[in-house]
Design an enzyme around this catalytic site. Sequence first.
Site, PDB file in Angstrom:
ATOM      1  N   HIS A 142       6.080  12.492 -14.990  1.00  0.00           N
ATOM      2  CA  HIS A 142       6.063  12.376 -13.529  1.00  0.00           C
ATOM      3  C   HIS A 142       7.304  11.628 -13.049  1.00  0.00           C
ATOM      4  O   HIS A 142       7.979  10.965 -13.847  1.00  0.00           O
ATOM      5  CB  HIS A 142       4.819  11.623 -13.037  1.00  0.00           C
ATOM      6  N   LYS A 146       5.928   6.832  -9.856  1.00  0.00           N
ATOM      7  CA  LYS A 146       4.475   6.879 -10.098  1.00  0.00           C
ATOM      8  C   LYS A 146       4.011   5.561 -10.708  1.00  0.00           C
ATOM      9  O   LYS A 146       4.628   5.046 -11.632  1.00  0.00           O
ATOM     10  CB  LYS A 146       4.130   8.053 -11.016  1.00  0.00           C
TER      11      LYS A 146
HETATM   12  P1  NAD Z   1       3.867   7.276  -2.394  1.00  0.00           P
HETATM   13  O1  NAD Z   1       4.151   5.928  -2.967  1.00  0.00           O
HETATM   14  O2  NAD Z   1       5.012   8.154  -2.037  1.00  0.00           O
HETATM   15  O3  NAD Z   1       2.980   7.108  -1.065  1.00  0.00           O
HETATM   16  C1  NAD Z   1       1.869   6.270  -1.032  1.00  0.00           C
HETATM   17  C2  NAD Z   1       1.472   6.043   0.422  1.00  0.00           C
HETATM   18  O4  NAD Z   1       0.316   5.210   0.402  1.00  0.00           O
HETATM   19  C3  NAD Z   1       2.538   5.341   1.246  1.00  0.00           C
HETATM   20  O5  NAD Z   1       2.508   5.868   2.553  1.00  0.00           O
HETATM   21  C4  NAD Z   1       2.072   3.885   1.261  1.00  0.00           C
HETATM   22  O6  NAD Z   1       2.397   3.241   2.451  1.00  0.00           O
HETATM   23  C5  NAD Z   1       0.564   4.051   1.183  1.00  0.00           C
HETATM   24  N1  NAD Z   1      -0.025   2.904   0.500  1.00  0.00           N
HETATM   25  C6  NAD Z   1       0.245   2.471  -0.749  1.00  0.00           C
HETATM   26  N2  NAD Z   1      -0.461   1.376  -1.024  1.00  0.00           N
HETATM   27  C7  NAD Z   1      -1.180   1.097   0.076  1.00  0.00           C
HETATM   28  C8  NAD Z   1      -2.093   0.084   0.401  1.00  0.00           C
HETATM   29  N3  NAD Z   1      -2.425  -0.883  -0.463  1.00  0.00           N
HETATM   30  N4  NAD Z   1      -2.640   0.114   1.630  1.00  0.00           N
HETATM   31  C9  NAD Z   1      -2.327   1.086   2.507  1.00  0.00           C
HETATM   32  N5  NAD Z   1      -1.449   2.083   2.247  1.00  0.00           N
HETATM   33  C10 NAD Z   1      -0.893   2.078   1.042  1.00  0.00           C
HETATM   34  O7  NAD Z   1       2.891   7.974  -3.429  1.00  0.00           O
HETATM   35  P2  NAD Z   1       2.541   9.544  -3.554  1.00  0.00           P
HETATM   36  O8  NAD Z   1       3.445  10.161  -4.552  1.00  0.00           O
HETATM   37  O9  NAD Z   1       2.405  10.129  -2.200  1.00  0.00           O
HETATM   38  O10 NAD Z   1       1.118   9.449  -4.265  1.00  0.00           O
HETATM   39  C11 NAD Z   1       0.012   8.805  -3.637  1.00  0.00           C
HETATM   40  C12 NAD Z   1      -1.201   8.923  -4.552  1.00  0.00           C
HETATM   41  O11 NAD Z   1      -1.554  10.302  -4.705  1.00  0.00           O
HETATM   42  C13 NAD Z   1      -0.967   8.388  -5.969  1.00  0.00           C
HETATM   43  O12 NAD Z   1      -2.162   7.780  -6.411  1.00  0.00           O
HETATM   44  C14 NAD Z   1      -0.693   9.658  -6.773  1.00  0.00           C
HETATM   45  O13 NAD Z   1      -1.006   9.537  -8.148  1.00  0.00           O
HETATM   46  C15 NAD Z   1      -1.634  10.617  -6.096  1.00  0.00           C
HETATM   47  N6  NAD Z   1      -1.316  12.044  -6.261  1.00  0.00           N
HETATM   48  C16 NAD Z   1      -2.377  12.874  -6.413  1.00  0.00           C
HETATM   49  C17 NAD Z   1      -2.191  14.245  -6.481  1.00  0.00           C
HETATM   50  C18 NAD Z   1      -3.402  15.141  -6.580  1.00  0.00           C
HETATM   51  O14 NAD Z   1      -3.255  16.377  -6.641  1.00  0.00           O
HETATM   52  N7  NAD Z   1      -4.608  14.578  -6.568  1.00  0.00           N
HETATM   53  C19 NAD Z   1      -0.904  14.766  -6.417  1.00  0.00           C
HETATM   54  C20 NAD Z   1       0.173  13.899  -6.256  1.00  0.00           C
HETATM   55  C21 NAD Z   1      -0.049  12.523  -6.159  1.00  0.00           C
END
Ligand code: NAD
Length: 249
Positions: A142, A146
């Site tokens: 990834h 991540k």
């Molecule tokens: P990212 O870091 O780009 O974005 C995370 C977002 O969450 C940001 O807007 C941040 O402000 C917010 N955030 C983080 N911690 C926070 C907190 N404590 N309180 C409030 N807001 C908070 O991450 P991303 O790549 O968008 O991934 C987000 C999540 O989704 C991760 O857990 C990732 O593993 C997961 N993900 C899941 C899938 C799926 O298909 N299920 C696919 C991709 C990513």
Amino acid sequence: MRVAVTGATGRMGQAVIGAARERGTETLPVSRASERIEGFDASPASNLAAVLTSESPDALVDFTAPGASVEYAAACAEAGVPLVTGTTGFSEEQVEALRRASDEVPVLYAPNFSRGVSVLDSLVREAAESLPGYDIELTETHHNGKRDAPSGTAERLLETVEEAGETTGRTHGREGIQPREDGEIGVHVRRAGDVRGEHELLFAGNDEVLTLTHRAESRGVFAAGALDAAEWVAGRDAGWYDFGEVLAA
Ligand code: NAD
């Protein structure tokens, strides 16, 4: 169809908003105050409860972090709004908290919203059942931002292997003198660049090697799956739902 989107400034939040725009789904972006971007109209997460109550979206689509998702699940339960979350890295207690919210509203949690990974999971089950005694190694890659490791998808695939085959435990990486033990599953995690997500399961034995690989080529695949899930879950009874149910519909 109208969905609230938490983590709206994040990688997945942006992908969800883009995919929603393409399919004509209205969005209510919500982001942490500290991460608000100039020119980008999002409500602060501290106002989420008010947004859910006053705007009554059909669902909340959440890709944030475990602690935030648990908090948002409670807000959904309070406001009567279905939750679709793709956040990964939950502890058992945090999954329990999500399940409590599902007593009040529909909650659909999936560590991976791609159709291809759902098929991969079925193929991995078949391989693990059909190839007893083969060595099994999982490798996932990834992007360098991540946080959790192994990925939520890798955890799900490992659980499938453990349910389907006779394994003795997981070995995370190897170093020094560490020969392979019979029955162990090797787990290898790579973090680099902007890789969207790659998972490979290798089965080796009997003078042959089978590899099953999935590669996400854009975050759009996860965003589309989460929006499909939001459409499917909207208006359902409270309960705990799985992405497989969306795909089977
Ligand atoms: P990212 O870091 O780009 O974005 C995370 C977002 O969450 C940001 O807007 C941040 O402000 C917010 N955030 C983080 N911690 C926070 C907190 N404590 N309180 C409030 N807001 C908070 O991450 P991303 O790549 O968008 O991934 C987000 C999540 O989704 C991760 O857990 C990732 O593993 C997961 N993900 C899941 C899938 C799926 O298909 N299920 C696919 C991709 C990513």
